[in-house]
Design a protein around this motif. Structure first.
Motif, mmCIF file in Angstrom:
data_model
loop_
_atom_site.group_PDB
_atom_site.id
_atom_site.type_symbol
_atom_site.label_atom_id
_atom_site.label_comp_id
_atom_site.label_asym_id
_atom_site.label_seq_id
_atom_site.Cartn_x
_atom_site.Cartn_y
_atom_site.Cartn_z
ATOM 1 N N LEU A 61 0.816 -1.211 0.000
ATOM 2 C CA LEU A 61 0.000 0.000 0.000
ATOM 3 C C LEU A 61 0.856 1.270 0.000
ATOM 4 O O LEU A 61 0.446 2.294 -0.563
ATOM 5 C CB LEU A 61 -0.954 -0.012 1.192
ATOM 6 N N ARG A 92 1.861 1.615 -3.542
ATOM 7 C CA ARG A 92 0.698 2.090 -4.285
ATOM 8 C C ARG A 92 0.522 3.597 -4.095
ATOM 9 O O ARG A 92 0.287 4.338 -5.067
ATOM 10 C CB ARG A 92 -0.551 1.343 -3.806
ATOM 11 N N GLU A 131 -8.187 5.290 3.448
ATOM 12 C CA GLU A 131 -6.885 5.142 2.802
ATOM 13 C C GLU A 131 -5.717 5.634 3.667
ATOM 14 O O GLU A 131 -4.672 6.045 3.151
ATOM 15 C CB GLU A 131 -6.855 5.839 1.440
ATOM 16 N N ILE A 148 -2.802 4.572 5.830
ATOM 17 C CA ILE A 148 -2.017 3.367 6.071
ATOM 18 C C ILE A 148 -1.659 3.241 7.540
ATOM 19 O O ILE A 148 -1.596 2.124 8.080
ATOM 20 C CB ILE A 148 -0.761 3.377 5.179
#
Length: 347
Positions: free
Chosen positions: A214, A217, A278, A280
Motif C-alpha cells: 500500500l 501504491r 486510505e 495506512i
C-alpha cells in the motif's frame, strides 16, 4: 506444564480495568506513575525515577518492564518449547536490529539507539548495546557476522547487501536483507510448528507485505519515488500475485482481493475501512489490534498444554504496554480522557 503454569500466574497480575480507569483519569504524569508504582510495574517505575526525568521516566519504565517480563517468560522454557517461545518473541530481535541499523546509519556509536530497544528476544541488552556503540555501521554488521546474530545466515545476508548500501547509501537495502532473512527463517520452521504459532508468524509477514504494497501504491499515485523494497517477503498466506496487482488497483478492489482469504478475524473489516479512509497508519494499527485480540483469546480457547499460553500472554503484555504508552502520550498532549480510552485496545 511448569512454564505455562508460571505464565498463567503472571497473567493474573496484569493491570485490571479499574487500574486502567485510574490511569486514564489521571491529570499528570506523576499521578500515572503513582498508580503504576502500586502494581507489577513498581520496581521499574522506581528505577526510572532515580535515573531519568520528565516523560523519559515513563517511557523507560515501560520498556524496562516489558523487557524484564518477557525475558522471564522465555526463561521458563527450554528444548522444543523454548524454541517455539523464541519464535513468538522473534519480532523483538528484528525490530531491535532494524533500529540499530537505522541509528548507526544516522549517528554512529550513539547509545541513544540502544535506549529505544526492548531486549525481549534472543539478544540481551548487553549485546544490543555493544552493537549500537560500534564506531560505524559496517563495524556493527561485522560484529553481527562474528557473533552469528541473530543467526549466522541472517548476519551474512546483511553483509552481502553492503556493496549495494555503499553505492546507494540507502539503509533500506540493509533493512530488506535483514527482514528477508528473518522471513526465510520463519519459512524454514513452519512445517514443524503448532497451528496457532504458524498463524501468528504468517500474519506478521502478511502485515509487512500488505503495508509495503500500500505504501508503494500510494507512492505511485502521488508521483513519488517508489520505496526500495521490490519483492514481497516469503512465508505469508497472501500470494505475491495478489500483492502485485494490489499496487495499481482501486481501494475497493485491493480490499476485496486481500480479504478473499483473510489471514485473521478482523483483518477484512480493517481493510474495508482502509478502502474508505486510505490511511495506512490507521490500517497498521487496526491489523495489529485484530491480531492482538485473536492471540489473547488463545488463553481461553487454545491448547492449555501448548505454546498457545505464552503466545497469548506475550500478546496481552505487549498490548498492555502499548495501551500505557497511549495513556502517557495522551496526558502529555492534553488529550481528553474519553478520547484516550477510545484508542485503547481492550482484550
Amino acid at each position: 506444564d511448569y512454564g505455562n503454569a508460571r505464565v498463567r500466574a503472571m497473567r493474573s497480575r496484569m493491570l485490571t480495568d479499574q487500574e486502567f480507569g485510574e490511569l486514564v483519569a489521571a491529570n499528570t504524569l506523576e499521578q500515572i506513575l503513582g498508580v503504576l508504582d502500586d502494581t507489577e510495574y513498581g520496581p521499574d517505575v522506581e528505577e526510572a525515577m532515580t535515573r531519568y526525568r520528565g516523560q523519559e521516566r515513563y517511557d523507560r519504565a515501560l520498556s524496562r518492564h516489558l523487557e524484564r517480563t518477557l525475558s522471564a517468560v522465555r526463561s521458563f522454557y527450554d528444548g522444543e518449547a523454548g524454541s517455539e517461545v523464541d519464535l513468538v518473541l522473534l519480532h523483538h530481535d528484528m525490530d531491535n536490529l532494524v533500529a540499530i541499523l537505522r541509528g548507526q546509519a544516522q549517528v554512529p556509536g550513539s547509545l541513544e539507539t540502544a535506549a529505544v530497544v526492548v531486549a525481549a528476544g534472543t539478544l540481551d541488552r548487553a549485546s544490543l548495546e555493544e552493537l549500537a556503540r560500534r564506531p560505524g555501521l559496517r563495524e556493527t554488521i561485522e560484529l553481527m557476522v562474528t557473533w552469528g546474530v541473530p543467526s549466522p545466515d541472517t548476519a551474512r545476508s546483511i553483509m552481502d547487501a553492503w556493496p549495494e548500501y555503499e553505492r546507494t547509501r540507502n539503509v533500506g537495502v540493509l533493512e530488506l536483507a535483514l527482514v528477508s532473512a528473518f522471513a526465510a527463517r520463519i519459512v524454514d520452521s513452519l512445517d514443524t510448528l503448532p497451528a496457532h504459532l504458524v498463524v501468528l508468524l504468517e500474519s506478521r509477514i502478511d502485515a509487512i507485505n500488505i503495508l509495503t504494497t500500500l505504501r508503494r501504491r500510494r507512492a505511485r499515485i502521488d508521483g513519488e519515488p517508489i520505496p526500495h523494497r521490490s519483492e514481497h517477503l516469503p512465508g505469508g498466506r497472501i500470494s505475491d500475485a495478489v500483492l502485485k496487482i494490489a499496487e495499481t488497483a482501486t481501494p475497493r478492489d485491493v480490499a476485496a482481493m486481500i480479504t478473499t482469504k483473510p489471514v485473521l478475524p478482523g483483518w477484512d473489516v480493517a481493510l474495508e475501512a482502509w478502502a474508505s479512509h486510505e490511511r495506512i497508519d490507521r490500517l497498521a494499527d487496526e491489523l495489529e489490534a485484530a491480531r492482538t485480540r485473536w492471540a489473547v483469546a488463545l488463553l481461553h480457547r487454545g491448547d492449555p498444554l501448548s505454546v498457545d499460553v505464552p503466545l497469548a500472554y506475550v500478546a496481552a503484555k505487549e498490548n498492555e504496554v502499548r495501551n500505557l504508552r497511549l495513556v502517557g502520550q495522551g496526558r502529555a498532549h492534553g488529550v481528553p480522557p474519553e478520547e484516550i480510552e477510545s484508542r485503547l485496545v481492550i482484550t
